[in-house]
Design a protein around this motif. Structure first.
Motif, PDB file in Angstrom:
ATOM      1  N   CYS A 155       0.953  -1.418   0.096  1.00  0.00           N
ATOM      2  CA  CYS A 155       0.038  -0.089   0.094  1.00  0.00           C
ATOM      3  C   CYS A 155       0.697   1.202   0.083  1.00  0.00           C
ATOM      4  CB  CYS A 155      -0.816   0.034   1.317  1.00  0.00           C
ATOM      5  SG  CYS A 155      -0.135   0.107   2.908  1.00  0.00           S
ATOM      6  N   LEU A 156       0.217   2.382  -0.189  1.00  0.00           N
ATOM      7  CA  LEU A 156       0.742   3.697  -0.184  1.00  0.00           C
ATOM      8  C   LEU A 156       1.940   3.924   1.260  1.00  0.00           C
ATOM      9  CD1 LEU A 156       1.579   6.135  -1.584  1.00  0.00           C
ATOM     10  CD2 LEU A 156      -0.510   7.029  -0.706  1.00  0.00           C
ATOM     11  N   CYS A 157       1.389   3.843   2.339  1.00  0.00           N
ATOM     12  CA  CYS A 157       1.950   4.003   3.379  1.00  0.00           C
ATOM     13  C   CYS A 157       3.051   2.845   3.879  1.00  0.00           C
ATOM     14  CB  CYS A 157       1.034   4.200   4.710  1.00  0.00           C
ATOM     15  SG  CYS A 157      -0.010   2.856   5.204  1.00  0.00           S
ATOM     16  N   GLY A 158       2.920   1.737   3.404  1.00  0.00           N
ATOM     17  CA  GLY A 158       3.913   0.792   3.631  1.00  0.00           C
ATOM     18  C   GLY A 158       3.578  -0.092   4.638  1.00  0.00           C
ATOM     19  N   GLY A 210      -5.767   4.042   2.615  1.00  0.00           N
ATOM     20  CA  GLY A 210      -6.961   3.655   1.734  1.00  0.00           C
ATOM     21  C   GLY A 210      -6.504   3.322   0.380  1.00  0.00           C
ATOM     22  N   SER A 211      -5.143   2.848   0.240  1.00  0.00           N
ATOM     23  CA  SER A 211      -4.778   2.226  -1.059  1.00  0.00           C
ATOM     24  C   SER A 211      -5.708   0.921  -1.471  1.00  0.00           C
ATOM     25  CB  SER A 211      -3.210   1.857  -1.096  1.00  0.00           C
ATOM     26  OG  SER A 211      -2.514   3.104  -0.712  1.00  0.00           O
ATOM     27  N   PRO A 212      -6.010   0.881  -2.572  1.00  0.00           N
ATOM     28  CA  PRO A 212      -6.568  -0.541  -3.052  1.00  0.00           C
ATOM     29  C   PRO A 212      -5.555  -1.590  -3.007  1.00  0.00           C
ATOM     30  CG  PRO A 212      -6.783   1.330  -4.548  1.00  0.00           C
ATOM     31  CD  PRO A 212      -5.901   1.761  -3.737  1.00  0.00           C
ATOM     32  N   LEU A 213      -6.150  -2.603  -2.535  1.00  0.00           N
ATOM     33  CA  LEU A 213      -5.226  -3.885  -2.134  1.00  0.00           C
ATOM     34  C   LEU A 213      -5.982  -5.140  -2.960  1.00  0.00           C
ATOM     35  CD1 LEU A 213      -4.429  -3.238   1.322  1.00  0.00           C
ATOM     36  CD2 LEU A 213      -2.893  -3.167  -0.464  1.00  0.00           C
ATOM     37  N   GLY A 240     -14.516   3.725  -6.666  1.00  0.00           N
ATOM     38  CA  GLY A 240     -13.579   2.944  -5.844  1.00  0.00           C
ATOM     39  C   GLY A 240     -12.172   3.786  -6.131  1.00  0.00           C
ATOM     40  N   THR A 241     -12.263   4.080  -7.282  1.00  0.00           N
ATOM     41  CA  THR A 241     -10.740   4.794  -7.334  1.00  0.00           C
ATOM     42  C   THR A 241     -10.465   5.991  -7.243  1.00  0.00           C
ATOM     43  OG1 THR A 241     -10.814   4.718  -9.908  1.00  0.00           O
ATOM     44  CG2 THR A 241     -10.188   2.645  -8.921  1.00  0.00           C
ATOM     45  N   GLY A 242     -12.034   6.710  -7.501  1.00  0.00           N
ATOM     46  CA  GLY A 242     -11.876   8.236  -7.737  1.00  0.00           C
ATOM     47  C   GLY A 242     -11.259   8.656  -8.957  1.00  0.00           C
ATOM     48  N   SER A 243     -11.272   7.819 -10.004  1.00  0.00           N
ATOM     49  CA  SER A 243     -10.696   8.128 -11.178  1.00  0.00           C
ATOM     50  C   SER A 243     -11.491   7.638 -12.447  1.00  0.00           C
ATOM     51  CB  SER A 243      -9.343   7.652 -11.291  1.00  0.00           C
ATOM     52  OG  SER A 243      -8.547   8.051 -12.343  1.00  0.00           O
ATOM     53  N   LEU A 244     -10.904   7.513 -13.624  1.00  0.00           N
ATOM     54  CA  LEU A 244     -11.537   7.081 -14.826  1.00  0.00           C
ATOM     55  C   LEU A 244     -12.008   5.684 -14.855  1.00  0.00           C
ATOM     56  CD1 LEU A 244     -12.436   7.688 -17.462  1.00  0.00           C
ATOM     57  CD2 LEU A 244     -10.234   7.442 -18.502  1.00  0.00           C
TER      58      LEU A 244
END
Length: 135
Positions: A9-12, A80-83, A36-40
């Motif tokens: 994840c982002l924070c490790g 909050g990183s997707p896993l 879920g991603t906040g993106s396209l």
């Protein structure tokens, strides 16, 4: 012989390993993946008959299941990183491509649910590109 892939994840706080091969890589434009991603789109790798092992921080993994659907997403409770998530219905591990620390070994297979794409995504090839944050 199966391949080994690692991610985090982002924070490790969370680290994982996958033993297996990816059969497909979908860029999913459904509205659930957008939310879920906040993106396209979501960018997910699919590895059937593979083994997922949490090497660190499994207690920080949470999973959301969308009501009356097969849509699920796991994420780090800290950043909050997707896993990755195990989809027992398909004997498949679904890995968010951006969570891999090892190289993604395949090119995207297809874009799916493109009819759900937002209108702002229609001409992405026409916009300027920068290698870093523009001045």
């Amino acid at each position: 012989m199966s391949n080994r892939h690692s991610g985090s994840c982002l924070c490790g706080h969370i680290k994982y390993e996958l033993t297996g091969d990816f059969q497909s890589f979908y860029l999913c434009h459904c509205t659930r993946c957008q939310k879920g991603t906040g993106s396209l789109h979501g960018a997910n790798l699919f590895a059937q008959n593979s083994a997922l092992k949490w090497s660190q921080g499994e207690d920080h993994v949470s999973t959301y299941t969308h009501a009356n659907s097969l849509h699920r997403r796991s994420f780090c409770l800290n950043c909050g990183s997707p896993l990755p998530i195990w989809m027992k219905e398909f004997n498949c591990v679904v890995i968010p491509a951006g969570s891999l620390d090892s190289p993604v070994p395949i090119e995207p297979t297809a874009k799916i649910f493109v009819s759900s794409s937002p209108t702002w995504a229609n001409n992405l090839c026409a916009i300027p590109c920068f290698n870093e944050l523009p001045e």
